[in-house]
Structure formats: C-alpha cells, structure tokens
Design an enzyme around this catalytic site. Structure first.
Site, PDB file in Angstrom:
ATOM      1  N   ASP A 232      48.351 -12.715 -43.586  1.00  0.00           N
ATOM      2  CA  ASP A 232      48.295 -14.608 -42.693  1.00  0.00           C
ATOM      3  C   ASP A 232      49.582 -14.838 -43.750  1.00  0.00           C
ATOM      4  O   ASP A 232      49.323 -15.130 -44.598  1.00  0.00           O
ATOM      5  CB  ASP A 232      47.236 -14.843 -41.978  1.00  0.00           C
ATOM      6  CG  ASP A 232      47.296 -16.492 -41.838  1.00  0.00           C
ATOM      7  OD1 ASP A 232      47.784 -16.451 -40.778  1.00  0.00           O
ATOM      8  OD2 ASP A 232      47.164 -17.065 -42.420  1.00  0.00           O
ATOM      9  N   GLU A 298      44.098   8.976 -42.198  1.00  0.00           N
ATOM     10  CA  GLU A 298      45.200   8.407 -42.132  1.00  0.00           C
ATOM     11  C   GLU A 298      46.593   7.221 -43.025  1.00  0.00           C
ATOM     12  O   GLU A 298      44.845   6.591 -43.347  1.00  0.00           O
ATOM     13  CB  GLU A 298      46.302   8.174 -40.599  1.00  0.00           C
ATOM     14  CG  GLU A 298      45.610  10.090 -40.018  1.00  0.00           C
ATOM     15  CD  GLU A 298      45.597   9.723 -38.332  1.00  0.00           C
ATOM     16  OE1 GLU A 298      47.468  10.260 -38.331  1.00  0.00           O
ATOM     17  OE2 GLU A 298      45.393   9.411 -37.609  1.00  0.00           O
TER      18      GLU A 298
HETATM   19  C1  GLC Z   1      48.816 -18.253 -39.539  1.00  0.00           C
HETATM   20  C2  GLC Z   1      48.045 -18.585 -38.247  1.00  0.00           C
HETATM   21  C3  GLC Z   1      47.836 -19.692 -37.428  1.00  0.00           C
HETATM   22  C4  GLC Z   1      47.425 -20.366 -39.192  1.00  0.00           C
HETATM   23  C5  GLC Z   1      47.760 -20.419 -40.489  1.00  0.00           C
HETATM   24  C6  GLC Z   1      46.785 -21.066 -41.659  1.00  0.00           C
HETATM   25  O1  GLC Z   1      50.334 -18.819 -39.297  1.00  0.00           O
HETATM   26  O2  GLC Z   1      48.802 -17.161 -37.768  1.00  0.00           O
HETATM   27  O3  GLC Z   1      47.365 -19.305 -36.880  1.00  0.00           O
HETATM   28  O4  GLC Z   1      46.428 -21.433 -38.049  1.00  0.00           O
HETATM   29  O5  GLC Z   1      48.150 -19.115 -40.670  1.00  0.00           O
HETATM   30  O6  GLC Z   1      45.764 -19.716 -41.319  1.00  0.00           O
END
Ligand code: GLC
Length: 604
Positions: A232, A298
């Site tokens: 993320d 894998e």
């Molecule tokens: C990313 C996620 C989003 C979230 C942000 C903070 O962009 O996709 O949903 O609010 O990170 O974690």
C-alpha cells in the site's frame, strides 16, 4: 473399400498427431503462474457476509472461491483483513499479525488459504507499511516514550509560536485526506506525522528497528502460506531528512489549486518518492525471493500501489544496477489517463507508454478499477462495460479486476448522512461527493434476493446498489449474453497460446475505434476491436497483421454486439455498431479449425 479404410486410418493418424502437437504446446506454454494471470481484488467488507451482520468476512470469501475459479481468476488480493479500528476500513492496522474479529479468526484465515490452495487459487495479502493505526501498541508506546519505541514514528517539536503558546506544526505538509499532516500529541508534547488520517501515524523508516519489524510482518504471513503481497501507498514511505538546521523543509506550492487544505495544493517533493523508498522496495523483493529459495514452492509476488510517474515506476521494476523490485508495479494508466471522453489514440498512448517502461524480462499489468476510484462502468459509461473488460483482458501480461467489474456494477450514490469513508467525511458536506470512495465499495451483487444475496441480515454497512435485481451474478449466469459471460469468454481466450505469449500491437483505427492485435507466429492471430463512440463505424482490418485471410471469425462479442460468436466477416469490411466490441480470430491454416476444437477438448 480399401480406400475408405485408408482414409479413415489417415484421419485417425492426423487426429493422433494433432493431439500430440496440442499437448506438447500446452506443456510448453508454461509461464510463471503470475505472469499472464487474471488477478482479482476482493474488498473483504463488501464481498460476502457469512454471519448476517451486514459486513463481509473471511468465511464469506471462502464460500465464493468456486466463483472466482469459475470466472477464470488465478489469484486474488484482499484489502486489509488485519485487526483495525476501521477508521480507514482496514488501512489503519492495530495489529499486523491478527485478524479483524468482524472478519473472522485466524482459523478462518487458515481455512481460506487451504480452500484457495485446493482450488489452485493464489492468495495475496494487503501489506500497509507506511502507517499503522494510532491504536497500535507501537504507537501507544511511542507516544509514551517507552524505551525502544521512541522513534517508531515521525515526531517533531514543531516551530516556536511567535504569539506564544503551543508550538506551530513543523511544516506546511498536507495529508492525503485534506488538512495538516501534523497532529499534536498532548501526551508526548510533540507533533507526529500522518500522511493519511490523524488515526494513521506514519511509521519511521529511518529507524532500522521499524524496517526489521515490518520485514517480520511479511515473514509472518509468508509462513501462513500467502502467495504474495499488494503493498500500500509506497510513495509515502520516506520523508526527506531534516536540514542541517534540524528542521523539515516546507513543500512548494503546486500552483494547481487555491484550496489551501487540499492535498493537491502542494508539490510533494519532500514527502513522496524519496530515493530510499526504492531501496526498501528492492529489499522486500529480496526477502520474498529468499523466502522461496529457503522454503521452495512457487513464486511469491509483490504488487505495489504507487500513483507516481512512469520514470519512477520503471525503476520500481528494476534499478539501473539490475536490482529487482515488485513483479507488478501497479499500472494505473487506464484509471488516471483515460476516461469516457478519451479518444482511441489516447488509449494507444496510455498503453504504449506503459509497454515502453516494461523491462525486457518484465511483465506488463493492467489495473482498471479498485476500491479507491469510481467504478469502470461509471467512469467510462455503462455502454462501455464490455469494451473495457475486453480491452484489459486482450492486453499482454497480468490483468487486475476489482470485484464487481465483471458483472458491470456501477457506483452507488451514498448520501452525506450515510457516508463513512474518512476521505469524504474529512472533506465535509460541500466536497464529500467528489472525494468519497463509498460509492465503489457497496456490497457485491450476487443475486436478486433481498440484500443482493450479500448477507442474510437486514442491514449492510453500506447500502446495496439499487440496480441489484438486474445486475448480479445469478441473473447474468442465466442470460444468454451478459457482461459476466463476456468476461468469462475473455478469460478463457487468455488461455490460448497467442494470448499467453503473443506480441501486442495497439492502433487507433479512427477517432473512436481501438484495435488490439495479438500475434504469434504459427498461431492464430486475435484482433480486438473496441468502438468507444456512439456512431457506427466500418473498419478495414487488412493492415493490422501480416497476411490476414480475407475473412475473419468472431471469437468473442460484447453483449450488445450484432455479431455472433463463430460468424465470419470480410476482413476489409467490419461493421461496428455504437460501443460494439468484438474479438476476431484469424486462423493460420485450413486444418486449424479441427486443430482448435481438438485442443479445446484436450485442454478441458
Ligand atoms: C491506499 C489505499 C487506500 C487507503 C490509503 C491509506 O491508497 O488503497 O484505500 O486509504 O492507502 O492507507
């Protein structure tokens, strides 16, 4: 008599030879599992509820794995399922090694993984490294200056206030959901950085203990059997180091808006895309590769969320020195660079510019929707649902489908009173519609029963879309033609050798008609034609590939197409109705028809 015996013998021989060729080709077509896979994003809160509380959960997901298998998906990534106060619906994690109780237990997770393995589906976890929840024990300890945790987060005294009283925030930095990125902690008497909500403090990657801690989290889930991670908010990982004067610098104004609270107000040169970010990404890749070496199995894949420039994304793939980054730096071009008004040449540009950054041994990927952006059907228009699915599934490499895009779900209007997304709540009533991500996060529409078959309960955490009686899996399975059936046909096509290995060429045939050609010497050529516009067009496909026959056959057609699968059309005279999309096949030799049907039968 003899001649008829001979001819049937030769028929049998041809059949045997073809079966052998077909089999060996099927064996040869052996790319690493992720390279040409159809990926699927599950937003756990909204996929399937198993216990009637109106919130999706792990057992719900497990119960729908056969559906994923059936539509041709190879791997799915799940938005966070870790323990969380749910301020940002899981992107604020309070324990990286626990499951959010609303979603189930660790035993449910183990069961989900086992079930996925049984069905041959890969499980990808969301990994949220930039920030934790402010309820994470690390933050609580850091705020209390517990020994060893003091520097787990980014703390700063702030600037002396000339008017006296509490110090001012250290810099002008703005968080992604509006307003200052600094929050004052009474307890600690300092500011902490949060590039998302106040409840999502930024971890301090300049502290080696944090780096190790987060690597431990990756190993924990690898040990639990996951097949990789979606990572993320990568660009936010590091901030610039303080100047020699011991302060952080202000960011310059972007000049794109006058709104001083808006994230876009600043040019985020000190809080995003710092050089150390790439180093961290390469280290994570080393970690998963090393894990595979030590534990076998894998490839464990890394997919990264980074809304950033193509130059930087190119480096995500591989550094100048050859250090590997994620297998799939997410390609958001089809989300950010095109919309319902884009012409065919804009699509060509978007596609080609991504292909240009894919390294020699790398693989392209195409993301067309996710839980943060309006749905594809809403962005491009409902008339273009098949067009967009046929487009991403025709391109070379891995595709990523957000749940519900395969049935053409649309954004759902959520009133201010019902709004729960922090991005929208923080924006306030005047701006919430522009910022809200709730509309694309409503419950998955499984059938036409109450609550769209999402829950047996009488309430859902976000309302069910009003069109659920017509847009749902059950109805679309029963229809002769439906978005779901088009999606499934495309996923099936992707198993062909040409789609697995063939060259990709994209062309604008007119303002509104886009052609995607997949070609592989000695194999069938496929031509996807997408009419983005609301006018009929006549297309001459003759020049799209070498020595095309005078007639092509339709191999997949959109719901509103006036053509039928298997029908023939003159290569130089293909009529496309408004928004019509089709996949045409040019067979290589006279025997190919027989060959294909045998192959299909063989592979089934
Ligand atoms: C990313 C996620 C989003 C979230 C942000 C903070 O962009 O996709 O949903 O609010 O990170 O974690």
């Amino acid at each position: 008599m003899l001649s008829s015996w001979l001819s049937s013998l030769s028929g049998v021989l041809i059949l045997l030879v073809l079966i052998v060729i077909c089999h060996s080709e099927a064996v040869l077509a052996n790319p690493d599992w992720w390279q040409k896979a159809g990926f699927y994003q599950i937003y756990p809160r909204s996929f399937k509820d198993s216990n009637g509380d109106g919130i999706g959960d792990l057992n719900g997901i497990a119960s729908k794995l056969p559906y994923l298998k059936d539509i041709g998906v190879r791997a799915f990534w799940m938005s966070p399922i870790n323990k969380s106060p749910m301020v940002d619906f899981g992107y604020d994690i309070s324990d990286y090694r626990e499951i959010q109780p609303e979603y189930g237990t660790m035993a449910d997770f183990d069961n989900l993984v086992a079930e996925a393995k049984r069905l041959g589906l890969k499980v990808i976890m969301d990994f949220v490294p930039n920030h934790s929840s402010n309820q994470h024990q690390w933050f609580i300890d850091s705020e209390n200056r517990v020994s060893g945790y003091e520097d787990y987060y980014v703390w700063d005294d702030g600037k002396t206030n000339p008017a006296g009283g509490r110090n001012l925030p250290p810099t002008n930095w703005i968080q992604a959901f509006r307003g200052s990125a600094w929050e004052w902690s009474e307890k600690r008497g300092q500011y902490y950085l949060h590039q998302f909500t106040v409840e999502q403090p930024d971890l301090n990657y300049r502290n080696p203990k944090v780096v190790e801690e987060m690597k431990g989290v990756l190993k924990f889930w690898l040990d639990k059997g996951v097949d990789g991670f979606r990572i993320d908010a990568i660009p936010f990982l590091y901030e610039v180091v303080k100047t020699s004067g011991g302060v952080y610098p202000d960011e310059p104004l972007s000049g794109t808006t006058q709104d001083q609270e808006a994230f876009e107000y600043l040019d985020h040169i000190y809080t995003q895309n710092q050089p150390e970010t790439l180093e961290m990404v390469y280290q994570w890749r080393e970690l998963v590769d090393q894990y595979q070496k030590e534990h076998g199995g894998e490839t464990r894949v890394l997919m990264t969320e980074g809304f950033t420039t193509l130059e930087i994304l190119k480096e995500y793939y591989v550094s100048a020195e050859g250090r590997l980054g994620p297998h799939m730096p997410f390609n958001f071009g089809l989300i950010t660079d095109v919309d319902g008004n884009s012409k065919a040449d804009q699509f060509v540009k978007t596609i080609e510019s991504w292909m240009a950054i894919v390294p020699k041994d790398g693989v392209a990927n195409w993301v067309i929707g996710n839980h943060d952006r309006p749905r594809t059907a809403t962005r491009f228009g409902q008339d273009r649902i098949d067009a967009m699915n046929m487009l991403i599934l025709s391109l070379a490499g891995a595709s990523v489908t957000y749940q519900g895009e395969e049935i053409g779900m649309t954004d759902v209007f959520i009133s201010w009173e019902e709004t729960v997304d922090p991005a929208a709540c923080n924006a306030g009533e005047a701006l919430f519609e522009e910022k809200s991500r709730d509309p694309c996060r409503t419950p998955f529409q499984w059938d036409d029963s109450a609550m769209a078959g999402f829950t047996t309960g009488s309430r859902t955490w976000l309302p069910v879309g009003p069109n659920y009686r017509t847009v749902n899996v059950k109805v679309e399975e029963a229809q002769e033609r439906s978005h779901l059936k088009v999606y499934k046909a495309m996923m099936k096509l992707r198993e062909s050798k040409t789609f697995l290995h063939g060259l990709l060429r994209v062309r604008a045939m007119s303002d509104n008609v886009l052609a995607i050609v997949r070609e592989l010497t000695g194999n069938n050529t496929y031509i996807t034609l997408v009419n983005l516009g609301n006018n009929s067009e006549v297309i001459d496909a003759t020049g799209l590939a070498q020595s095309l026959p005078s007639k092509l056959r339709f191999d997949a057609v959109g719901v509103s197409s006036h053509h039928v699968r298997g029908g023939a059309v003159a290569t130089n005279d293909i009529l496309l109705l408004p928004y019509e999309s089709v996949v045409l096949i040019a067979r290589t030799a006279a025997l190919d028809h027989m060959y294909e049907s045998i192959c299909e039968a063989w592979l089934e």
